[in-house]
Design an enzyme around this catalytic site. Structure first.
Site, PDB file in Angstrom:
ATOM      1  N   HIS A 174       0.871  -1.184   0.000  1.00 33.30           N
ATOM      2  CA  HIS A 174       0.000   0.000   0.000  1.00 33.30           C
ATOM      3  C   HIS A 174       0.901   1.224   0.000  1.00 33.30           C
ATOM      4  O   HIS A 174       1.603   1.495   0.976  1.00 33.30           O
ATOM      5  CB  HIS A 174      -0.927  -0.018   1.215  1.00 33.30           C
ATOM      6  CG  HIS A 174      -1.924  -1.136   1.134  1.00 33.30           C
ATOM      7  ND1 HIS A 174      -2.256  -1.934   2.187  1.00 33.30           N
ATOM      8  CD2 HIS A 174      -2.633  -1.588   0.066  1.00 33.30           C
ATOM      9  CE1 HIS A 174      -3.149  -2.833   1.785  1.00 33.30           C
ATOM     10  NE2 HIS A 174      -3.391  -2.642   0.498  1.00 33.30           N
ATOM     11  N   GLU A 177       1.574   3.845   2.751  1.00 31.71           N
ATOM     12  CA  GLU A 177       2.036   3.385   4.064  1.00 31.71           C
ATOM     13  C   GLU A 177       3.565   3.482   4.128  1.00 31.71           C
ATOM     14  O   GLU A 177       4.292   2.494   4.158  1.00 31.71           O
ATOM     15  CB  GLU A 177       1.488   1.973   4.319  1.00 31.71           C
ATOM     16  CG  GLU A 177      -0.046   2.016   4.414  1.00 31.71           C
ATOM     17  CD  GLU A 177      -0.746   0.666   4.344  1.00 31.71           C
ATOM     18  OE1 GLU A 177      -2.003   0.665   4.250  1.00 31.71           O
ATOM     19  OE2 GLU A 177      -0.078  -0.369   4.359  1.00 31.71           O
ATOM     20  N   HIS A 266       2.983  -3.042   6.886  1.00 32.28           N
ATOM     21  CA  HIS A 266       1.903  -2.096   6.551  1.00 32.28           C
ATOM     22  C   HIS A 266       1.785  -0.978   7.585  1.00 32.28           C
ATOM     23  O   HIS A 266       2.435  -1.003   8.632  1.00 32.28           O
ATOM     24  CB  HIS A 266       0.566  -2.842   6.518  1.00 32.28           C
ATOM     25  CG  HIS A 266       0.364  -3.692   5.311  1.00 32.28           C
ATOM     26  ND1 HIS A 266      -0.459  -3.337   4.269  1.00 32.28           N
ATOM     27  CD2 HIS A 266       0.913  -4.881   4.964  1.00 32.28           C
ATOM     28  CE1 HIS A 266      -0.431  -4.276   3.339  1.00 32.28           C
ATOM     29  NE2 HIS A 266       0.390  -5.233   3.736  1.00 32.28           N
ATOM     30  N   GLU A 342       1.445  -4.241  11.342  1.00 36.77           N
ATOM     31  CA  GLU A 342       0.818  -2.930  11.164  1.00 36.77           C
ATOM     32  C   GLU A 342       1.421  -1.904  12.118  1.00 36.77           C
ATOM     33  O   GLU A 342       1.482  -2.139  13.328  1.00 36.77           O
ATOM     34  CB  GLU A 342      -0.687  -3.016  11.437  1.00 36.77           C
ATOM     35  CG  GLU A 342      -1.449  -3.927  10.492  1.00 36.77           C
ATOM     36  CD  GLU A 342      -1.756  -3.294   9.142  1.00 36.77           C
ATOM     37  OE1 GLU A 342      -1.591  -2.056   8.999  1.00 36.77           O
ATOM     38  OE2 GLU A 342      -2.166  -4.032   8.224  1.00 36.77           O
TER      39      GLU A 342
END
Ligand code: GEM
Ligand code: ZN
Length: 382
Positions: A174, A177, A266, A342
Site C-alpha cells: 500500500h 504506508e 503495513h 501494522e
C-alpha cells in the site's frame, strides 16, 4: 495592526505529492482536497509544499474531502505532520469536524512541507538499495518491474546455502504506508551493523527483502493502489503481468526460493497501536503455526514498548481467511508463519511521543527489534 500576507503557493509536483488546491487566495485559510488514486476511488494520503508562509503567522489548511476518504473514521485523534527541511517531521495541531480535516502551523520559515506521514522518498529508496548491495553478503537477487516500469529490487542477505531458513520481508504494497519502507531501512541498518545477533541469524537463515512493492503508487501519491488501480494486497490469488506485475514478481521469486517466514509490512490508518495480524483463517493453519505466532508476539513485546498484543484486527474465523491477502496466500502456499505487521499513522498509544507521533525513526527501531525477535526462533520456522 493589520499585516498584508503574501499569497501562498501550494505544490505537489514531486515524488509522492498529492493535493488539489481549491482556493489558496486567502493565506490564513487555504482550502484543499486529496486527489484519489489513479483508476480507483481510494484516497487518504496527502503531501504538499506550501511556500510564501509568513514567519510568526498561523496558517490554516483544510482538506475539504477528508470526510469521504477511504478510512474516514481514522481522522479522529489524528495529527498531520510538517517539516521545514524534509528531514525533521513534527505533528501539528489538527482537528476533524466530521467533514473536513483542519491543521495549522505557526510558521517558523517561509516554506514547509505537510504530509499524512513522514514520507519515504524514491531518492532515499535508491540510496538504500545502493547501500544494501554494497554490504558484504548482501546481493541484488532479482529486479521486478512495476506497471510503469519502475524497478522493484529483491535483496538477499546471506549466501543462499542449502538448508538455510528463508525469511521474507516485503513492504509498502500500500503505497501511502510509508512507515513500511522506513521499517525496511531499519532492517538494512541492522544488517550493516552486523553484530553478533545478525551474524548468528545469517548463519542459519537468509533474508529476502523487497523494500518497496509499489513504487508507482508511492510516486503518484496514492494511498492503496498501483498504477492500474489495483490494491496489491488483494491481488495474491489472481496476480497478472498486466494488472499486478509487482505481486506476480514476488510470487515468482518465492516459488523459486521457497519461504519459511513471511512478514508483510503495513500501516494502519485507524488503530493507534503497533500490532500483527496472522493467518488463523486459512485452511492450513495449525497449532504449530499458532504457537510460532504467539512466540513471535510475546518475544517482541518483551523487547520493545513499541509493540503490544491487546489491540488489532478481529481474528478471522477458521476457514474464513481472505486468500487474496499476501499474508494468507503465502501462509497457505508454504505452510509457514506469515504475519501482517501494522504500524500506526497516528501513534503507538502504549508509548506515545507528543512531538513526532509514530515516525520513520520508530519504524526503523521496530525493525531492529523484529530481527532480535526472530533470531532465536529461526530453528523452529521449518
Ligand atoms: C490490511 S491487512 C489486513 C489483514 N487482516 C487480517 N484479518 N488478516 C489490508 O490490506 O487491508 C490493512 C492494511 O492495509 O494495512
Ligand atoms: Zn496496508
Amino acid at each position: 495592526m493589520s499585516v498584508t500576507l503574501s499569497p501562498l503557493h501550494i505544490t505537489c509536483d514531486f515524488d509522492s505529492g498529492n493535493i488539489v488546491v481549491r482556493d489558496a487566495s486567502e493565506p490564513s485559510q487555504v482550502r484543499l482536497a486529496i486527489r484519489p488514486d489513479t483508476r480507483s476511488d481510494h484516497f487518504q494520503w496527502f503531501h504538499f509544499k506550501a511556500s510564501g508562509l509568513t514567519p510568526g503567522h498561523t496558517h490554516r489548511f483544510t482538506l475539504e474531502n477528508a470526510g469521504q476518504s477511504s478510512y474516514n473514521q481514522a481522522w479522529d485523534g489524528y495529527q498531520a505532520v510538517a517539516s521545514y527541511d524534509q528531514q525533521h517531521w513534527f505533528r501539528v495541531p489538527t482537528q476533524f469536524d466530521g467533514q473536513a480535516l483542519h491543521f495549522q502551523l505557526e510558521a517558523g520559515e517561509q516554506q514547509a512541507w505537510f504530509a499524512y506521514f513522514e514520507p519515504y522518498s524514491r531518492a532515499r529508496h535508491n540510496q538504500l538499495i545502493e547501500r544494501a548491495v554494497s554490504l558484504p553478503g548482501v546481493e541484488l537477487l532479482a529486479t521486478g518491474r512495476s506497471v510503469e516500469g519502475r524497478d522493484i529490487p529483491l535483496l538477499r542477505a546471506g549466501d543462499g546455502a542449502a538448508g538455510k531458513r528463508k525469511l521474507w520481508i516485503i513492504a509498502q504494497q500500500h503505497p501511502g504506508e510509508h512507515m513500511a519502507e522506513w521499517f525496511m531501512e531499519g532492517v538494512i541498518d541492522r544488517l550493516q551493523a552486523n553484530d553478533a545477533t545478525v551474524q548468528a541469524l545469517l548463519k542459519v537463515a537468509d533474508l529476502y527483502l523487497i523494500p518497496n512493492m509499489n513504487p508507482d503508487g508511492a510516486f503518484h501519491g496514492h494511498l492503496r493502489t498501483n498504477a492500474q488501480g489495483k490494491d496489491l494486497n488483494r491481488a495474491w490469488q489472481d496476480a497478472s503481468v498486466e494488472h499486478s506485475p509487482e505481486v506476480f514478481f514476488a510470487q515468482q521469486q518465492m516459488k523459486l526460493q521457497g519461504v519459511d517466514l513471511f512478514l508483510d509490512i503495513h500501516g494502519d490508518e485507524e488503530i493507534p497501536h503497533v500490532f500483527t495480524a496472522g493467518s488463523e483463517g486459512t485452511p492450513g493453519y495449525t497449532p504449530r503455526i499458532e504457537q510460532l505466532e504467539s512466540a513471535f508476539r510475546e518475544r517482541l513485546c518483551r523487547l520493545t514498548a513499541d509493540f503490544q498484543q491487546v489491540h488489532g484486527y478481529p481474528r478471522d474465523k477458521p476457514g474464513q481467511a481472505n486468500l487474496t491477502l499476501a499474508c494468507n496466500s503465502v501462509a497457505q502456499a508454504y505452510g509457514c508463519l506469515a504475519l501482517t505487521l501494522e504500524m500506526p499513522f497516528k501513534d503507538h498509544d502504549d508509548a506515545p511521543n507528543a512531538i513526532t507521533g509514530w515516525s520513520g525513526q520508530r519504524s526503523k527501531a521496530l525493525a531492529s527489534a523484529v530481527l532480535d525477535t526472530l533470531a532465536p526462533m529461526v530453528g523452529d520456522l521449518r
